[in-house]
Design a protein around this motif. Structure first.
Motif, PDB file in Angstrom:
ATOM      1  N   HIS A 108       3.915   5.666  -5.748  1.00  0.00           N
ATOM      2  CA  HIS A 108       3.869   5.655  -7.208  1.00  0.00           C
ATOM      3  C   HIS A 108       2.868   6.660  -7.736  1.00  0.00           C
ATOM      4  O   HIS A 108       3.106   7.323  -8.757  1.00  0.00           O
ATOM      5  N   LYS A 109       1.744   6.803  -7.043  1.00  0.00           N
ATOM      6  CA  LYS A 109       0.737   7.774  -7.480  1.00  0.00           C
ATOM      7  C   LYS A 109       1.224   9.204  -7.300  1.00  0.00           C
ATOM      8  O   LYS A 109       0.703  10.117  -7.935  1.00  0.00           O
ATOM      9  N   TYR A 167      19.764  -2.953 -15.534  1.00  0.00           N
ATOM     10  CA  TYR A 167      21.102  -3.348 -15.967  1.00  0.00           C
ATOM     11  C   TYR A 167      21.430  -2.821 -17.363  1.00  0.00           C
ATOM     12  O   TYR A 167      22.491  -3.132 -17.900  1.00  0.00           O
ATOM     13  N   HIS A 168      20.515  -2.042 -17.949  1.00  0.00           N
ATOM     14  CA  HIS A 168      20.745  -1.523 -19.297  1.00  0.00           C
ATOM     15  C   HIS A 168      20.325  -0.059 -19.357  1.00  0.00           C
ATOM     16  O   HIS A 168      19.202   0.286 -19.001  1.00  0.00           O
ATOM     17  N   LEU A 169      21.238   0.785 -19.805  1.00  0.00           N
ATOM     18  CA  LEU A 169      20.975   2.217 -19.857  1.00  0.00           C
ATOM     19  C   LEU A 169      19.805   2.552 -20.769  1.00  0.00           C
ATOM     20  O   LEU A 169      19.063   3.503 -20.531  1.00  0.00           O
ATOM     21  N   GLU A 170      19.633   1.776 -21.836  1.00  0.00           N
ATOM     22  CA  GLU A 170      18.603   2.121 -22.815  1.00  0.00           C
ATOM     23  C   GLU A 170      17.205   1.687 -22.370  1.00  0.00           C
ATOM     24  O   GLU A 170      16.217   2.018 -23.019  1.00  0.00           O
ATOM     25  N   SER A 171      17.082   0.933 -21.271  1.00  0.00           N
ATOM     26  CA  SER A 171      15.781   0.452 -20.817  1.00  0.00           C
ATOM     27  C   SER A 171      15.081   1.517 -19.985  1.00  0.00           C
ATOM     28  O   SER A 171      15.716   2.287 -19.258  1.00  0.00           O
ATOM     29  N   TRP A 172      13.760   1.531 -20.086  1.00  0.00           N
ATOM     30  CA  TRP A 172      12.957   2.531 -19.383  1.00  0.00           C
ATOM     31  C   TRP A 172      12.510   1.965 -18.039  1.00  0.00           C
ATOM     32  O   TRP A 172      12.044   0.845 -17.939  1.00  0.00           O
ATOM     33  N   GLN A 173      12.638   2.781 -16.979  1.00  0.00           N
ATOM     34  CA  GLN A 173      12.262   2.351 -15.637  1.00  0.00           C
ATOM     35  C   GLN A 173      11.024   3.101 -15.155  1.00  0.00           C
ATOM     36  O   GLN A 173      10.772   4.229 -15.578  1.00  0.00           O
ATOM     37  N   GLY A 174      10.273   2.477 -14.283  1.00  0.00           N
ATOM     38  CA  GLY A 174       9.058   3.101 -13.758  1.00  0.00           C
ATOM     39  C   GLY A 174       8.498   2.283 -12.613  1.00  0.00           C
ATOM     40  O   GLY A 174       9.219   1.518 -11.961  1.00  0.00           O
ATOM     41  N   ASN A 206       0.828  -1.210   0.000  1.00  0.00           N
ATOM     42  CA  ASN A 206       0.000   0.000   0.000  1.00  0.00           C
ATOM     43  C   ASN A 206       0.860   1.258   0.000  1.00  0.00           C
ATOM     44  O   ASN A 206       0.533   2.245  -0.665  1.00  0.00           O
ATOM     45  N   ALA A 207       1.968   1.233   0.751  1.00  0.00           N
ATOM     46  CA  ALA A 207       2.857   2.399   0.794  1.00  0.00           C
ATOM     47  C   ALA A 207       3.483   2.652  -0.573  1.00  0.00           C
ATOM     48  O   ALA A 207       3.580   3.799  -1.028  1.00  0.00           O
ATOM     49  N   LEU A 208       3.916   1.587  -1.253  1.00  0.00           N
ATOM     50  CA  LEU A 208       4.490   1.744  -2.590  1.00  0.00           C
ATOM     51  C   LEU A 208       3.459   2.269  -3.577  1.00  0.00           C
ATOM     52  O   LEU A 208       3.753   3.134  -4.412  1.00  0.00           O
TER      53      LEU A 208
END
Length: 577
Positions: free
Chosen positions: A168-169, A221-228, A162-164
């Motif tokens: 995220h919101k 582990y990859h610079l080109e990957s998108w995180q979220g 619930n905290a996460l």
């Protein structure tokens, strides 16, 4: 376990780590805090245990110190960027402050360690938070034999989910979730720690990376990957997998090749490692830890929905059917026995009916009176028991409810000293106080609070109490007739300055005040340092001697006798007779 880039990848301008990686010395001061010892460090900051020199509390301090682009100056305190890194250093320093200022505003999130103060010093940023003396989730699991059942683990995992979801919101992602960055208190209340800039949680980024083998998502582990948010979904699922199975998930860095293509399926379903793990939980974790982020849950809410999915009942009801047919053989003896049993049953039935009739005739009146009185007693007892059930929760259930939820009390109107010194509030509140002027509440009384009463909280929460300093304005008291010493004592208590003017007046005794400017009753602000003129009567001489003319026209009729060290002037008003 941390994955750190090879030292050879560091920028050429940086000198040896022994020189650049220099934490603050023990005993040194930062703001109002004294450094006790270094706790940990990563490519973004150094964390210390420190002591508040004002109130003596132990605190936790993070110092922004990206050693790939900064170093400690010769004074042992100042942090300066390396050559050609000034712009990057300023950018990341501003991002670091912005991150923790946002977290400091999340006071309603029960899984965040309360932040006390954020300030700039030594050309860098310091974040001061409470030092709670918690244990890591990994330490807790080791004490439990390496793993824990889903039933027990839900107690601290659910608040984490619930905290996460709430963070995220608000646009905040952690990207470093692991059993080393999740802490538990004695009541198994969870806390999130280790928030960092996204660059430190990405391999080959500008900051020295800090990744957690088995818990960091493949895209980290990859610079080109998108995180979220899906990155945190992977990590919290990996943490849950570790809790339930006792096994650390495989390193996600081995799941995808450089092009992002899937190389293998290394994850063993949780239910295969422990048959007691619910099937829906195992399936939820497997989906949340997919190497391809598009196949994962987009949010923690999606993961939570699957984890709490109700499994439909698989209980079957079997009925025994009559399978006899025209080929079934019935033995003659069986038919005779059946007829005999029917005849004997008829006789027994007649005897039973007769006995029953006799009992009814003789015992019904007595039975009626007995059951009637008994029913009334039972009805009264049941009614009272029902009221007790409604008004009083069983002790065990009530204790569980109190552990889970607590409603904020109404502190407005109470004396601040009574609230702050009451030990019963220590379980639920961290009190902060702010003093302010208020015309409606006496000094020392709580006039407002940051959390409204009846707000539900699930753990110890910071609440700000606004304490009245009384009205902002106060009237100048009547000083006429008082001695100069008495008047000065009153004005000193009010924080006011004064000037003494001597003059002739027969309405009071010599040495007493006969007039003030401004007059008595004038409303004066407590914040202002007004100067009050005190007119003091002097003893009139028996003979009047002509006085010499003053040398300067602007001082005619008034002579400055002396000036006190407190900037109070003593003035004598000359006679014009």
């Amino acid at each position: 376990m941390r994955t750190v880039l090879d030292k050879e990848n560091k920028i050429s301008q940086q000198v040896s780590c022994s020189q650049d990686w220099a934490p603050l010395a023990k005993g040194s001061r930062v703001g109002e805090y004294r450094i006790v010892e270094e706790i940990s460090h990563n490519g973004q900051s150094i964390t210390y245990q420190a002591q508040d020199c004002v109130i003596g509390d132990t605190v936790r301090i993070q110092e922004f110190f990206p050693f790939r682009m900064a170093r400690r100056c010769e004074d042992g305190c100042t942090v300066e960027p390396l050559p050609n890194c000034q712009t990057q250093f300023k950018y990341f320093r501003a991002s670091f402050m912005d991150l923790y200022q946002t977290l400091a505003g999340e006071k309603e999130n029960p899984c965040l360690i309360p932040i006390i103060q954020i300030f700039e010093q030594n050309a860098t940023v310091y974040v001061v938070s409470e030092y709670l003396g918690l244990q890591t989730l990994e330490e807790h699991l080791q004490q439990q034999g390496g793993k824990e059942s889903w039933c027990r683990a839900k107690r601290y995992l659910m608040p984490l989910y619930n905290a996460l979801s709430h963070l995220h919101k608000r646009g905040i992602t952690h990207q470093g979730l692991s059993p080393q960055n999740i802490f538990l208190d004695q009541n198994l209340n969870p806390y999130l720690s280790g928030f960092s800039l996204s660059e430190i949680r990405t391999a080959q980024g500008e900051l020295d990376s800090e990744l957690f083998s088995g818990y960091s998502a493949p895209e980290q582990y990859h610079l080109e990957s998108w995180q979220g948010s899906w990155t945190d979904v992977y990590s919290i699922a990996a943490v849950t997998y570790r809790v339930l199975t006792g096994k650390v998930p495989p390193d996600a860095g081995n799941m995808l090749d450089a092009s992002g293509m899937k190389k293998q399926e290394p994850l063993t379903p949780a239910i295969e490692l422990d048959a007691d793990i619910p099937e829906n939980v195992s399936e939820a974790l497997e989906t949340a830890m997919q190497p391809d982020r598009t196949r994962r849950y987009e949010s923690v809410d999606g993961l939570l929905e699957k984890l709490l999915e109700t499994v439909s009942s698989n209980t079957a009801v079997f009925r025994v059917e009559d399978t006899s047919n025209h080929n079934t053989v019935h033995l003659p003896q069986a038919e005779e026995d059946k007829a005999s049993r029917v005849k004997a049953g008829s006789v027994y039935l007649l005897i039973t009916m007769a006995a029953t009739l006799l009992v009814l005739v003789v015992g019904v009146p007595k039975m009626y009176r007995y059951f009637n009185s008994t029913w009334e007693a039972l009805s009264r007892d049941y009614s009272l028991e029902g009221e007790e059930d409604q008004n009083d929760t069983p002790q065990e259930e009530q204790t569980q409810q109190e552990e889970v939820s607590h409603k904020v009390e109404n502190f407005v109107g109470k004396k601040a000293s009574d609230v702050l010194n009451n030990t019963k509030y220590e379980q639920w509140y961290y009190f902060e106080t702010v003093e302010e002027y208020n015309d409606n509440f006496a000094a020392g009384t709580i006039c407002d609070q940051s959390l409204s009463s009846s707000t539900a909280i699930s753990r110890k929460t910071t609440i700000t109490l606004h304490v009245s300093k009384g009205p902002e304005n106060e009237p100048l008291p009547e000083l006429s007739g008082k001695t100069l010493e008495e008047a000065i004592q009153i004005l000193s208590g009010m924080g006011k300055q004064w000037m003494v003017v001597q003059g002739n007046n027969t309405s009071v005794e010599p040495g007493q005040i006969f007039r003030t400017d401004p007059p008595a009753g004038t409303q004066l602000s407590k914040n202002s340092s007004d100067t009050i003129l005190l007119y003091v009567a002097v003893e009139q001489p028996e003979t009047t001697q002509p006085e010499e003319e003053p040398e300067e026209e602007e001082d005619e009729g008034v002579e400055v006798l002396s000036q006190k060290s407190s900037d109070r002037k003593v003035i004598k008003k000359k006679s014009t007779e």
